[in-house]
Design a protein around this motif. Structure first.
Motif, PDB file in Angstrom:
ATOM      1  N   LYS A 146       0.833  -1.208   0.000  1.00  0.00           N
ATOM      2  CA  LYS A 146       0.000   0.000   0.000  1.00  0.00           C
ATOM      3  C   LYS A 146       0.866   1.257   0.000  1.00  0.00           C
ATOM      4  CE  LYS A 146      -3.763   2.225   2.603  1.00  0.00           C
ATOM      5  NZ  LYS A 146      -4.648   2.405   1.450  1.00  0.00           N
ATOM      6  N   ARG A 147       1.939   1.263   0.796  1.00  0.00           N
ATOM      7  CA  ARG A 147       2.809   2.439   0.862  1.00  0.00           C
ATOM      8  C   ARG A 147       3.540   2.648  -0.459  1.00  0.00           C
ATOM      9  NH1 ARG A 147       3.337   7.441   1.998  1.00  0.00           N
ATOM     10  NH2 ARG A 147       5.468   8.105   2.416  1.00  0.00           N
ATOM     11  N   LEU A 148       4.007   1.563  -1.065  1.00  0.00           N
ATOM     12  CA  LEU A 148       4.682   1.654  -2.363  1.00  0.00           C
ATOM     13  C   LEU A 148       3.738   2.213  -3.416  1.00  0.00           C
ATOM     14  CD1 LEU A 148       7.254   1.024  -3.992  1.00  0.00           C
ATOM     15  CD2 LEU A 148       6.292  -1.237  -4.461  1.00  0.00           C
ATOM     16  N   PHE A 149       2.491   1.720  -3.403  1.00  0.00           N
ATOM     17  CA  PHE A 149       1.500   2.222  -4.355  1.00  0.00           C
ATOM     18  C   PHE A 149       1.222   3.705  -4.111  1.00  0.00           C
ATOM     19  CE2 PHE A 149      -2.928   3.281  -5.236  1.00  0.00           C
ATOM     20  CZ  PHE A 149      -3.014   2.971  -6.591  1.00  0.00           C
ATOM     21  N   ASP A 150       1.084   4.087  -2.832  1.00  0.00           N
ATOM     22  CA  ASP A 150       0.796   5.485  -2.501  1.00  0.00           C
ATOM     23  C   ASP A 150       1.882   6.415  -3.028  1.00  0.00           C
ATOM     24  OD1 ASP A 150      -1.564   4.887  -1.227  1.00  0.00           O
ATOM     25  OD2 ASP A 150      -0.710   4.859   0.786  1.00  0.00           O
ATOM     26  N   VAL A 151       3.145   6.087  -2.754  1.00  0.00           N
ATOM     27  CA  VAL A 151       4.254   6.946  -3.161  1.00  0.00           C
ATOM     28  C   VAL A 151       4.357   7.011  -4.687  1.00  0.00           C
ATOM     29  CG1 VAL A 151       6.770   7.231  -3.112  1.00  0.00           C
ATOM     30  CG2 VAL A 151       5.542   6.565  -1.035  1.00  0.00           C
ATOM     31  N   PHE A 152       4.238   5.856  -5.339  1.00  0.00           N
ATOM     32  CA  PHE A 152       4.328   5.829  -6.803  1.00  0.00           C
ATOM     33  C   PHE A 152       3.184   6.625  -7.428  1.00  0.00           C
ATOM     34  CE2 PHE A 152       2.953   3.888 -10.820  1.00  0.00           C
ATOM     35  CZ  PHE A 152       4.093   4.057 -11.582  1.00  0.00           C
ATOM     36  N   PHE A 153       1.955   6.354  -6.980  1.00  0.00           N
ATOM     37  CA  PHE A 153       0.786   7.009  -7.552  1.00  0.00           C
ATOM     38  C   PHE A 153       0.840   8.518  -7.316  1.00  0.00           C
ATOM     39  CE2 PHE A 153      -3.521   8.552  -7.731  1.00  0.00           C
ATOM     40  CZ  PHE A 153      -4.125   7.814  -8.730  1.00  0.00           C
ATOM     41  N   ALA A 154       1.117   8.927  -6.069  1.00  0.00           N
ATOM     42  CA  ALA A 154       1.139  10.359  -5.733  1.00  0.00           C
ATOM     43  C   ALA A 154       2.282  11.074  -6.446  1.00  0.00           C
ATOM     44  CB  ALA A 154       1.261  10.537  -4.219  1.00  0.00           C
ATOM     45  N   GLY A 155       3.451  10.460  -6.487  1.00  0.00           N
ATOM     46  CA  GLY A 155       4.587  11.090  -7.158  1.00  0.00           C
ATOM     47  C   GLY A 155       4.349  11.271  -8.640  1.00  0.00           C
ATOM     48  N   LEU A 156       3.836  10.223  -9.305  1.00  0.00           N
ATOM     49  CA  LEU A 156       3.546  10.312 -10.729  1.00  0.00           C
ATOM     50  C   LEU A 156       2.464  11.355 -11.006  1.00  0.00           C
ATOM     51  CD1 LEU A 156       4.035   9.127 -13.546  1.00  0.00           C
ATOM     52  CD2 LEU A 156       2.226   7.446 -13.066  1.00  0.00           C
TER      53      LEU A 156
END
Length: 391
Positions: A146-156
Motif C-alpha cells: 500500500k505504501r509503495l502504491f501510494d508513493v508511486f501514484f502520488a509522485g507520478l
C-alpha cells in the motif's frame, strides 16, 4: 537555572481556578511559560531542570497531545506531563493517558489532589518510568504494498498534473488575491494531528462568515440550536500584548481560541460535521475545483509525506474529531486517513447523506480495509468526481 522547576504552560496571571503559589511543592520552583513553543525554546537554550510540566490546554489542542508529541520528538528529558482542561470525558481521558499524559485535571482543580499527585510522580518518576514504560502502538500500520502504491501514484500524479497546478494557482490568485494554498490541522489515523493541504476555494475572509452561516449546516437541519458568539475575537490577557491569539484551534476555514468558553460549550452538543449547500463563501473558481475535486490535489503531498494514503477515511478538523471518541464511532480512526474513501464513492453527489450514514461508512471501511479493496474504490472514484451536488 539548575534548580528543579515546575513548568506551567498557558496559564494566565489571573487564573482563578487554582493558586499555584499557595501549593506545597517542596523545593520545586514554579516558572510560567506563555505557550509550549516558549517552553521548548527556553528548556533547550537554558538547559532547564524541568521536573514536571503542567499545561492549561484541551487534550486535542496545541498545548495538549501536540505539545507532548513535540517534547518527545525534540527528545526532551522525560518528565510527568499534566493537563488542566475545561472539557473532557472518559474517552478523552483514555486517549490522553494512552498517549503518555500523567494525569488530567478538570477545572476547578482540587488543590490537595494536584499537590499529592504531582509530588508523588516527581519523587518516584525515575522508578515508575523504568518499571512501567508507556509505549504508543500505532493504530494502523500501512503495509509495504500500500505504501509503495501510494508513493508511486502520488509522485507520478504530481509530475503529470504540474501544468494543471499552475493554471489553477493563477486562476485562484486572479479572482481573489491571497494565498493559493492553505492548510488546516486535521486528525487522522489514531487521532494523529497533521497539516492538511488544499487549494483555496473560498474568499480570504471566509472564516469571519462561519458564525453567520451555522444555521444552514446540512448535518444540523434536524436540530435546533441557539448560538450566540461575540462579533469579534476577544483576546485573553496573555494574548493582548502580542495582539494575536496564542491558543488557536483550527478548523477548515475557521479559527477559535481554546480558552473561549463559547467554543468549549459548542463541543458539548450539535453535529460533528459542518457543511453548507451552495456555500456563499466559495469563489467561482472554487466552485469549479470543488465540483471536480481539483481542490483536493495538494493532498498528494500529504501522501508523499506519509500523513495520508490514497484511499482511507477523511481526516477531520480537530473540533470534529473531539466529538467522535465514543466506542460507536472511534473505529473510523483505526483506518488510514485518505484522499478518497468509501463514503465519497457510495454517497457523495447523491444529496442525501446524514452524519450517521457517513460515520457508518467510515466504520465499514475500517473493518473491511485491504489493498485490493482500495484498488476497487480507486476505480469507482473517477465517476464520483463529477458530482452534481454543490457542496
Amino acid at each position: 537555572m539548575n534548580n528543579p522547576i515546575i513548568a506551567l504552560v498557558g496559564f494566565e496571571k489571573d487564573f482563578q481556578h487554582i493558586d499555584f503559589d499557595a501549593c506545597n511543592f517542596g523545593d520545586l520552583q514554579i516558572v510560567h511559560f506563555e505557550n509550549g513553543l516558549r517552553l521548548v525554546q527556553e528548556w533547550t537554550e537554558q538547559q532547564l531542570n524541568v521536573a514536571a510540566v503542567v499545561s492549561n490546554s484541551e487534550i486535542l489542542s496545541n498545548g495538549g497531545l501536540s505539545l507532548l508529541e513535540t517534547l518527545k520528538k525534540r527528545q526532551m528529558p522525560s518528565t510527568p506531563f499534566f493537563l488542566v482542561v475545561r472539557y473532557f470525558n472518559a474517552n478523552l481521558r483514555i486517549l490522553a493517558l494512552t498517549a503518555g499524559v500523567s494525569d488530567v485535571f478538570r477545572v476547578p482543580v482540587e488543590k490537595e489532589r494536584l499537590e499529592k499527585r504531582l509530588n508523588f510522580l516527581v519523587q518516584h518518576w525515575t522508578s515508575l518510568n523504568r518499571e512501567v514504560k508507556i509505549t504508543s502502538r500505532p493504530v494502523y500500520h500501512i503495509g509495504f504494498a500500500k505504501r509503495l502504491f501510494d508513493v508511486f501514484f502520488a509522485g507520478l500524479a504530481l509530475i503529470l498534473l504540474f501544468p494543471l497546478f499552475l493554471i489553477v494557482a493563477i486562476s485562484i490568485w486572479v479572482e481573489s488575491k491571497g494565498p493559493v494554498f492553505y492548510y488546516s490541522l486535521r486528525s487522522g489515523t489514531g487521532f494523529k494531528v497533521f497539516r492538511f493541504y488544499k487549494f483555496r476555494s473560498m474568499y480570504v475572509n471566509a472564516d469571519q462568515k462561519v458564525k453567520d452561516l451555522k444555521h444552514l449546516n446540512q448535518y444540523d437541519l434536524d436540530q435546533e440550536k441557539k448560538e450566540v458568539r461575540k462579533p469579534e475575537l476577544q483576546l485573553c490577557n496573555s494574548c493582548v500584548a502580542l495582539g494575536k491569539c496564542q491558543y488557536p484551534v483550527y478548523a477548515d476555514g475557521a479559527q477559535w481560541c481554546e480558552k473561549d468558553d463559547l467554543y468549549i460549550n459548542s463541543q458539548k452538543s450539535g453535529s460533528a460535521f459542518f457543511k453548507i449547500a451552495n456555500d456563499p463563501r466559495v469563489t467561482r473558481v472554487g466552485h469549479f475545483i470543488r465540483n471536480t475535486s481539483i481542490d483536493e490535489l495538494p493532498q498528494l503531498w500529504n501522501v508523499i509525506k506519509g500523513d495520508m494514503s490514497i484511499v482511507g477515511n477523511r481526516p477531520l478538523p480537530i473540533y470534529e474529531a473531539e466529538k467522535l471518541t465514543t466506542d460507536k464511532y472511534v473505529l473510523r480512526f483505526a483506518a488510514p486517513a485518505g484522499i478518497t474513501g468509501l463514503w465519497q464513492v457510495e454517497k457523495r453527489g447523491r444529496g442525501e447523506m446524514s452524519e450517521e450514514e457517513r460515520l457508518v461508512l467510515d466504520n465499514t471501511y475500517a473493518l473491511k480495509q485491504s489493498f485490493w479493496n482500495d484498488i476497487r474504490l480507486i476505480l469507482k472514484t473517477i465517476p464520483a468526481l463529477f458530482q452534481k451536488e454543490n457542496v
